[in-house]
Motif scaffolding. Structure first.
Motif, short mmCIF file in Angstrom:
data_model
loop_
_atom_site.label_atom_id
_atom_site.label_comp_id
_atom_site.label_asym_id
_atom_site.label_seq_id
_atom_site.Cartn_x
_atom_site.Cartn_y
_atom_site.Cartn_z
N GLY A 221 -46.46 28.22 -8.81
CA GLY A 221 -47.65 27.58 -8.26
C GLY A 221 -48.94 28.19 -8.76
N ILE A 222 -49.01 29.51 -8.76
CA ILE A 222 -50.22 30.22 -9.14
C ILE A 222 -49.84 31.61 -9.59
CG2 ILE A 222 -50.69 31.09 -6.80
CD1 ILE A 222 -53.69 30.55 -7.39
N GLY A 223 -50.53 32.12 -10.61
CA GLY A 223 -50.23 33.47 -11.06
C GLY A 223 -51.06 33.88 -12.25
N THR A 224 -51.09 35.16 -12.49
CA THR A 224 -51.75 35.70 -13.68
C THR A 224 -50.85 35.46 -14.90
OG1 THR A 224 -50.71 37.87 -13.45
CG2 THR A 224 -52.80 37.51 -12.26
N ALA A 225 -51.38 35.80 -16.07
CA ALA A 225 -50.57 35.69 -17.28
C ALA A 225 -49.32 36.55 -17.17
CB ALA A 225 -51.39 36.09 -18.50
N ALA A 226 -49.46 37.76 -16.62
CA ALA A 226 -48.31 38.65 -16.47
C ALA A 226 -47.29 38.06 -15.50
CB ALA A 226 -48.76 40.03 -16.00
N ASP A 227 -47.77 37.46 -14.41
CA ASP A 227 -46.86 36.84 -13.42
C ASP A 227 -46.02 35.76 -14.08
OD1 ASP A 227 -48.17 38.42 -11.55
OD2 ASP A 227 -49.41 36.78 -10.80
N LEU A 228 -46.67 34.88 -14.83
CA LEU A 228 -45.97 33.74 -15.40
C LEU A 228 -45.11 34.14 -16.60
CD1 LEU A 228 -48.76 31.01 -15.12
CD2 LEU A 228 -46.98 31.64 -13.48
N ALA A 229 -45.57 35.10 -17.38
CA ALA A 229 -44.77 35.57 -18.52
C ALA A 229 -43.48 36.22 -18.04
CB ALA A 229 -45.57 36.56 -19.36
N ASP A 230 -43.55 36.89 -16.89
CA ASP A 230 -42.37 37.59 -16.37
C ASP A 230 -41.25 36.62 -16.01
OD1 ASP A 230 -41.09 40.10 -15.11
OD2 ASP A 230 -41.09 38.67 -13.46
N HIS A 231 -41.57 35.39 -15.70
CA HIS A 231 -40.56 34.43 -15.24
C HIS A 231 -39.41 34.32 -16.25
CE1 HIS A 231 -39.22 31.16 -12.67
NE2 HIS A 231 -39.10 30.37 -13.71
N HIS A 232 -39.74 34.19 -17.53
CA HIS A 232 -38.72 34.14 -18.58
C HIS A 232 -38.71 35.43 -19.41
CE1 HIS A 232 -39.41 29.77 -17.84
NE2 HIS A 232 -38.10 29.74 -17.98
N ARG A 233 -39.34 36.48 -18.88
CA ARG A 233 -39.43 37.76 -19.57
C ARG A 233 -40.02 37.58 -20.98
NH1 ARG A 233 -36.92 42.13 -16.83
NH2 ARG A 233 -37.43 41.70 -14.66
N MET A 234 -41.12 36.85 -21.02
CA MET A 234 -41.84 36.61 -22.25
C MET A 234 -42.84 37.73 -22.49
SD MET A 234 -44.13 33.22 -23.16
CE MET A 234 -42.81 32.15 -22.56
N LYS A 235 -43.11 38.04 -23.73
CA LYS A 235 -44.10 39.05 -24.04
C LYS A 235 -45.49 38.52 -23.70
CE LYS A 235 -41.36 41.25 -27.68
NZ LYS A 235 -41.24 41.52 -29.13
#
Length: 400
Positions: A221-235
Motif C-alpha cells: 500500500g505504501i512504503g519507502t524505496a527500501a520497503d518496496l525493494a525488500d518485498h522481492h529482495r531487490m537491490k
C-alpha cells in the motif's frame, strides 16, 4: 507533494494487507477462494522450518481467514500450480505469473560465486544430480544415490542438498512440493512449471523490476524505496530509478509521511484506506506486514526482533514472540509454544505495549489465543507468570 499522516499510512498498509476485513464467520467453510484471496493480498508467503508454534507459512492465512483446513491449504499451495516456491523473499511462495519476472535473477544466480565454487570443489556433481532427478522423478535429498554427509548442527547441508538447491536457484530444477514435515521435494522444472509459463516472453530486466515493484506497492500500500525493494529482495540501486518511472507513469504517487523525514514514500493510489479496522490477530514474525523491521517500527512504533538465536539470558521478550494486532495498533506481544504432546498452548511470556488498556487487551488476546490453540490442536491455554500482561491474561483466559 502531499503529506500523509502516520495514522492514514498505517490504515493504508493494513487495508492493502487484507487486515481491514473481518475473518469469515465461524460457520463459513474456508475453501480455495479464501486461500486464493490471501495469496492475492500478501503476494508472497515466506517459509521457515521453525515449528515452535506453527510453520511460518501457516500464520498469514490464520491472521486473515482464521481457522481452516491446514492439509488442504498446503495441498493447494504446492499442488494446484497456481503458485510456485523459490528464492523470492528468501524461500517463499508466490503467484505462478511471477516466474518469468525472475528469469534474470535465475541467470545471475547461475554465475554466483557459491555455485561456481561448488562446481570447482565437486566437478560433475550438479550434472550427475540433475541426471538422477531426470531419471527418477521427484526426489528429496535422502532419495539421492549419494547425498553426502551433513556437517554442522544448523545449515551444514550435505553435498547432495546443496546440489539440489543450486540447481533450483538457477532454474534447472523446481520445487515440486513439500512433505508434511516441510521436507523439500525437487523435480525437473519442465515437470513443475507449466509450459505456457516457462515459454512466456521475458520482459527486459528493467521492466521486470518495474512489475515486481508494482506488485510490492499493491501488497504493502505504501512504503519507502527500501520497503518496496525488500518485498522481492531487490537491490535498492535497481529499485530507485524504476520507482521514479512508475511515478512518472502515474502508476504510483510520491508522497511524504509525517514523521518519516524527507525520504520519498511511494503510495499505491488504488488503495482506499478502510474507515473501520476490525483486526484482532497474532501476526507471524514472517508476515509481510512486519517482516521488514524498519518499516514495522516506522509504521507502528514497534521495535520487533525475533530472538530465536539470541542466548536465553539476553532475550527481552522470549524465544518465539508474536505481536498482537488490535484495530490499527500492535498492543502486546506473546512468547508462544505449542506443546503438542500435552495439548497445551503455552504462553511463556506476555508483554503489553506502552499506554494500552491492559484489561481490554488481555480479554481480546485471550479470545485470540483460545481460538488459535483450538485450530492448532492444543486447546488448553496455559499462561506462565512472565511479563507485565501475564496476570491479566491468565485471568482473561480463565473467563474464556
Amino acid at each position: 507533494m502531499r503529506t500523509v499522516t502516520i495514522d492514514r499510512a498505517r490504515r493504508i498498509a493494513l487495508t492493502a494487507m487484507g487486515l481491514c476485513r473481518p475473518r469469515p464467520a465461524p460457520d463459513v467453510r474456508r475453501d480455495v477462494r479464501h486461500l486464493r484471496r490471501v495469496l492475492d493480498t500478501v503476494d508472497i508467503v515466506q517459509l521457515d522450518s521453525v515449528n515452535v508454534l506453527a510453520r511460518a507459512h501457516e500464520l498469514p492465512f490464520w491472521s486473515r481467514i482464521g481457522p481452516h483446513d491446514r492439509v488442504a491449504r498446503d495441498r493447494w499451495l504446492w499442488r494446484s500450480r497456481e503458485a510456485f516456491e523459490g528464492w523470492i523473499h528468501v524461500a517463499s511462495l508466490t503467484h505462478l505469473e511471477v516466474w518469468p519476472l525472475l528469469h534474470h535473477r535465475r541467470q545471475a544466480l547461475a554465475e554466483h560465486h557459491a555455485i561456481r565454487r561448488f562446481e570447482d570443489e565437486h566437478p560433475g556433481e550438479l550434472e550427475a544430480v540433475l541426471a538422477e532427478v531426470a531419471e527418477r522423478g521427484p526426489v528429496t535429498v535422502r532419495d539421492l544415490t549419494d547425498p553426502g554427509e551433513r556437517h554442522g548442527p544448523w545449515w551444514g547441508h550435505p553435498r547432495g542438498k546443496r546440489a539440489l538447491d543450486y540447481l533450483a536457484l538457477r532454474g534447472d530444477l523446481a520445487i515440486d512440493h513439500r512433505t508434511a514435515n516441510l521436507v523439500t521435494v525437487y523435480d525437473l522444472t519442465e515437470r513443475v512449471i507449466p509450459s505456457e509459463v516457462r515459454q512466456a516472453q521475458v520482459p527486459p530486466r528493467e521492466e521486470t523490476h518495474r512489475q515486481l515493484l508494482r506488485r510490492a506497492a499493491r501488497a504493502h500500500g505504501i512504503g519507502t524505496a527500501a520497503d518496496l525493494a525488500d518485498h522481492h529482495r531487490m537491490k535498492l540501486r535497481d529499485a530507485r530509478p524504476r520507482l521514479a518511472e512508475l511515478v512518472a507513469r502515474g502508476e504510483l504517487e510520491e508522497v511524504r509521511v509525517a514523521g518519516w523525514g524527507p525520504e520519498p514514500v511511494y503510495l499505491d493510489p488504488q488503495v482506499r484506506p478502510a474507515r473501520r479496522l476490525p483486526a484482532r490477530t497474532l501476526v507471524s514474525p514472517f508476515d509481510p506486514l512486519v517482516w521488514f523491521r524498519p518499516r514495522a517500527e516506522r509504521l507502528f512504533d514497534l521495535h520487533y526482533r525475533i530472538e530465536i538465536y539470541v542466548p536465553a539470558a539476553q532475550r527481552v521478550h522470549g524465544y518465539y514472540v508474536l505481536p498482537f494486532l488490535l484495530g490499527d495498533r500492535f498492543v502486546a506481544r506473546v512468547d508462544l509454544k505449542a506443546d503438542r504432546a500435552t495439548g497445551r498452548l503455552l504462553v511463556r511470556g506476555a508483554h503489553a505495549e506502552p499506554e494500552v488498556d491492559r484489561a481490554h487487551v488481555a480479554g481480546e488476546l485471550a479470545a485470540e489465543l483460545c481460538a488459535l490453540g483450538a485450530w492448532l490442536g492444543v486447546p488448553e491455554v496455559v499462561v506462565e507468570p512472565d511479563g507485565d500482561l501475564a496476570t491479566a491474561l491468565a485471568q482473561a483466559v480463565r473467563r474464556v
